[in-house]
Design a protein around this motif. Structure first.
Motif, PDB file in Angstrom:
ATOM      1  N   GLN A  55       0.811  -1.213   0.000  1.00  0.00           N
ATOM      2  CA  GLN A  55       0.000   0.000   0.000  1.00  0.00           C
ATOM      3  C   GLN A  55       0.846   1.264   0.000  1.00  0.00           C
ATOM      4  N   CYS A  56       0.305   2.271  -0.650  1.00  0.00           N
ATOM      5  CA  CYS A  56       0.840   3.626  -0.564  1.00  0.00           C
ATOM      6  C   CYS A  56      -0.204   4.416   0.210  1.00  0.00           C
ATOM      7  N   ASP A  57       0.210   4.973   1.334  1.00  0.00           N
ATOM      8  CA  ASP A  57      -0.725   5.597   2.264  1.00  0.00           C
ATOM      9  C   ASP A  57      -1.779   4.547   2.622  1.00  0.00           C
ATOM     10  N   GLU A  58      -3.032   4.833   2.406  1.00  0.00           N
ATOM     11  CA  GLU A  58      -4.094   3.869   2.726  1.00  0.00           C
ATOM     12  C   GLU A  58      -4.606   3.144   1.484  1.00  0.00           C
ATOM     13  N   THR A  59      -3.929   3.334   0.346  1.00  0.00           N
ATOM     14  CA  THR A  59      -4.427   2.800  -0.916  1.00  0.00           C
ATOM     15  C   THR A  59      -3.673   1.539  -1.333  1.00  0.00           C
ATOM     16  N   PRO A  60      -4.360   0.398  -1.450  1.00  0.00           N
ATOM     17  CA  PRO A  60      -3.715  -0.823  -1.926  1.00  0.00           C
ATOM     18  C   PRO A  60      -3.333  -0.698  -3.399  1.00  0.00           C
ATOM     19  N   TRP A  61      -2.066  -0.931  -3.691  1.00  0.00           N
ATOM     20  CA  TRP A  61      -1.574  -0.886  -5.066  1.00  0.00           C
ATOM     21  C   TRP A  61      -1.347  -2.280  -5.634  1.00  0.00           C
ATOM     22  N   ALA A 111     -13.050 -10.475  -8.888  1.00  0.00           N
ATOM     23  CA  ALA A 111     -13.806 -11.353  -7.985  1.00  0.00           C
ATOM     24  C   ALA A 111     -12.938 -12.472  -7.419  1.00  0.00           C
ATOM     25  N   GLY A 112     -11.831 -12.801  -8.092  1.00  0.00           N
ATOM     26  CA  GLY A 112     -10.941 -13.862  -7.625  1.00  0.00           C
ATOM     27  C   GLY A 112      -9.934 -13.411  -6.578  1.00  0.00           C
ATOM     28  N   LEU A 113      -9.975 -12.127  -6.223  1.00  0.00           N
ATOM     29  CA  LEU A 113      -9.047 -11.575  -5.237  1.00  0.00           C
ATOM     30  C   LEU A 113      -9.766 -11.383  -3.903  1.00  0.00           C
ATOM     31  N   PRO A 114      -9.016 -11.288  -2.807  1.00  0.00           N
ATOM     32  CA  PRO A 114      -9.655 -11.000  -1.519  1.00  0.00           C
ATOM     33  C   PRO A 114     -10.422  -9.677  -1.572  1.00  0.00           C
ATOM     34  N   VAL A 115     -11.434  -9.547  -0.746  1.00  0.00           N
ATOM     35  CA  VAL A 115     -12.290  -8.357  -0.715  1.00  0.00           C
ATOM     36  C   VAL A 115     -11.458  -7.085  -0.568  1.00  0.00           C
ATOM     37  N   GLU A 116     -10.455  -7.101   0.300  1.00  0.00           N
ATOM     38  CA  GLU A 116      -9.634  -5.909   0.520  1.00  0.00           C
ATOM     39  C   GLU A 116      -8.891  -5.485  -0.742  1.00  0.00           C
ATOM     40  N   ALA A 117      -8.558  -6.437  -1.587  1.00  0.00           N
ATOM     41  CA  ALA A 117      -7.812  -6.137  -2.819  1.00  0.00           C
ATOM     42  C   ALA A 117      -8.736  -5.692  -3.942  1.00  0.00           C
ATOM     43  N   SER A 118      -9.971  -6.144  -3.927  1.00  0.00           N
ATOM     44  CA  SER A 118     -10.878  -5.850  -5.042  1.00  0.00           C
ATOM     45  C   SER A 118     -11.844  -4.701  -4.737  1.00  0.00           C
ATOM     46  N   ALA A 119     -11.703  -4.066  -3.589  1.00  0.00           N
ATOM     47  CA  ALA A 119     -12.599  -2.963  -3.225  1.00  0.00           C
ATOM     48  C   ALA A 119     -12.532  -1.866  -4.290  1.00  0.00           C
ATOM     49  N   GLY A 120     -13.690  -1.350  -4.650  1.00  0.00           N
ATOM     50  CA  GLY A 120     -13.744  -0.262  -5.618  1.00  0.00           C
ATOM     51  C   GLY A 120     -13.641  -0.706  -7.058  1.00  0.00           C
ATOM     52  N   THR A 124     -16.032  -8.106 -12.375  1.00  0.00           N
ATOM     53  CA  THR A 124     -15.621  -8.698 -13.652  1.00  0.00           C
ATOM     54  C   THR A 124     -14.405  -7.985 -14.255  1.00  0.00           C
ATOM     55  N   ASP A 125     -13.927  -6.918 -13.596  1.00  0.00           N
ATOM     56  CA  ASP A 125     -12.749  -6.205 -14.103  1.00  0.00           C
ATOM     57  C   ASP A 125     -11.541  -7.132 -14.156  1.00  0.00           C
ATOM     58  N   PRO A 126     -10.755  -7.053 -15.219  1.00  0.00           N
ATOM     59  CA  PRO A 126      -9.523  -7.844 -15.261  1.00  0.00           C
ATOM     60  C   PRO A 126      -8.465  -7.197 -14.368  1.00  0.00           C
ATOM     61  N   VAL A 127      -7.714  -8.033 -13.687  1.00  0.00           N
ATOM     62  CA  VAL A 127      -6.588  -7.573 -12.870  1.00  0.00           C
ATOM     63  C   VAL A 127      -5.368  -8.349 -13.354  1.00  0.00           C
ATOM     64  N   TRP A 128      -4.380  -7.609 -13.840  1.00  0.00           N
ATOM     65  CA  TRP A 128      -3.177  -8.228 -14.392  1.00  0.00           C
ATOM     66  C   TRP A 128      -2.126  -8.428 -13.304  1.00  0.00           C
ATOM     67  N   TYR A 146      -0.373  -9.011  -8.077  1.00  0.00           N
ATOM     68  CA  TYR A 146      -1.439  -8.501  -8.937  1.00  0.00           C
ATOM     69  C   TYR A 146      -1.514  -6.986  -8.778  1.00  0.00           C
ATOM     70  N   PHE A 147      -1.499  -6.293  -9.908  1.00  0.00           N
ATOM     71  CA  PHE A 147      -1.446  -4.836  -9.941  1.00  0.00           C
ATOM     72  C   PHE A 147      -2.874  -4.286  -9.917  1.00  0.00           C
ATOM     73  N   LEU A 148      -3.230  -3.664  -8.816  1.00  0.00           N
ATOM     74  CA  LEU A 148      -4.598  -3.204  -8.595  1.00  0.00           C
ATOM     75  C   LEU A 148      -4.876  -1.899  -9.334  1.00  0.00           C
ATOM     76  N   PRO A 149      -6.133  -1.671  -9.721  1.00  0.00           N
ATOM     77  CA  PRO A 149      -6.471  -0.475 -10.485  1.00  0.00           C
ATOM     78  C   PRO A 149      -6.004   0.841  -9.853  1.00  0.00           C
ATOM     79  N   ALA A 150      -6.010   0.934  -8.535  1.00  0.00           N
ATOM     80  CA  ALA A 150      -5.594   2.176  -7.861  1.00  0.00           C
ATOM     81  C   ALA A 150      -4.158   2.549  -8.185  1.00  0.00           C
ATOM     82  N   LEU A 151      -3.307   1.569  -8.463  1.00  0.00           N
ATOM     83  CA  LEU A 151      -1.908   1.854  -8.829  1.00  0.00           C
ATOM     84  C   LEU A 151      -1.872   2.681 -10.103  1.00  0.00           C
ATOM     85  N   PHE A 152      -2.694   2.336 -11.064  1.00  0.00           N
ATOM     86  CA  PHE A 152      -2.696   3.023 -12.336  1.00  0.00           C
ATOM     87  C   PHE A 152      -3.417   4.355 -12.275  1.00  0.00           C
TER      88      PHE A 152
END
Length: 156
Positions: A55-61, A111-120, A124-128, A146-152
């Motif tokens: 995480q960066c600050d409170e945001t999971p990357w 949906a295949g990631l833990p709730v904390e990782a897929s929040a927001g 069905t979004d792809p996560v690379w 896995y690179f979460l959308p918040a990183l981008f």
């Protein structure tokens, strides 16, 4: 495809004071057939499973999941039993015996990631992500990142 430490790259991007590792889960279970094949161990071997958010600050990357065969947790590698909120990447890349296998690119649905990782995200979004085998003192461990959308979206 960068072969270096993702943790170090994230620390540089985020600012080391606001980067941290949030432990989600740490337990032991039997390895699946797919994971056994990748790790080069027999089906059913017990592994330590560790799941974290980088995480960066409170945001999971990044969501990271590591599998370490119990047979690898001996000698100097016993220290991997109690990583807690410490960075596994920092531990790995500090070891002179480190060897890394090829990177494998993967895509999963949020949906295949833990709730904390897929929040927001839409489920069905792809996560690379990527995964590879690391060898410390010749002993294997599997690390998936896995690179979460918040990183981008961060613009950093």
């Amino acid at each position: 495809m960068e072969p270096g430490s993702l943790t170090q790259r994230l620390i540089q991007t985020c600012n080391s004071r606001s980067f941290w590792v949030k432990l989600l889960n740490e337990n032991y279970r039997q390895v699946s057939l797919d994971e056994a094949y990748i790790l080069g161990v027999r089906d059913g071997v017990r592994v330590k499973v560790r799941e974290v958010l980088l995480q960066c600050d409170e945001t999971p990357w990044v969501y990271a999941r590591s599998l370490i065969p119990v047979t690898s947790l001996k000698g100097r590698l016993r220290r991997l039993k109690q990583q807690g909120n410490r960075s596994l990447g920092a531990t790995l890349f500090a070891d002179r015996t480190l060897r890394r296998g090829p990177l494998e690119i993967r895509c999963v649905h949020a949906a295949g990631l833990p709730v904390e990782a897929s929040a927001g995200t839409d489920k069905t979004d792809p996560v690379w992500g990527r995964r590879s085998i690391f060898y410390l003192q010749g002993m294997p461990l599997l690390v998936s990142e896995y690179f979460l959308p918040a990183l981008f979206k961060s613009g950093r």
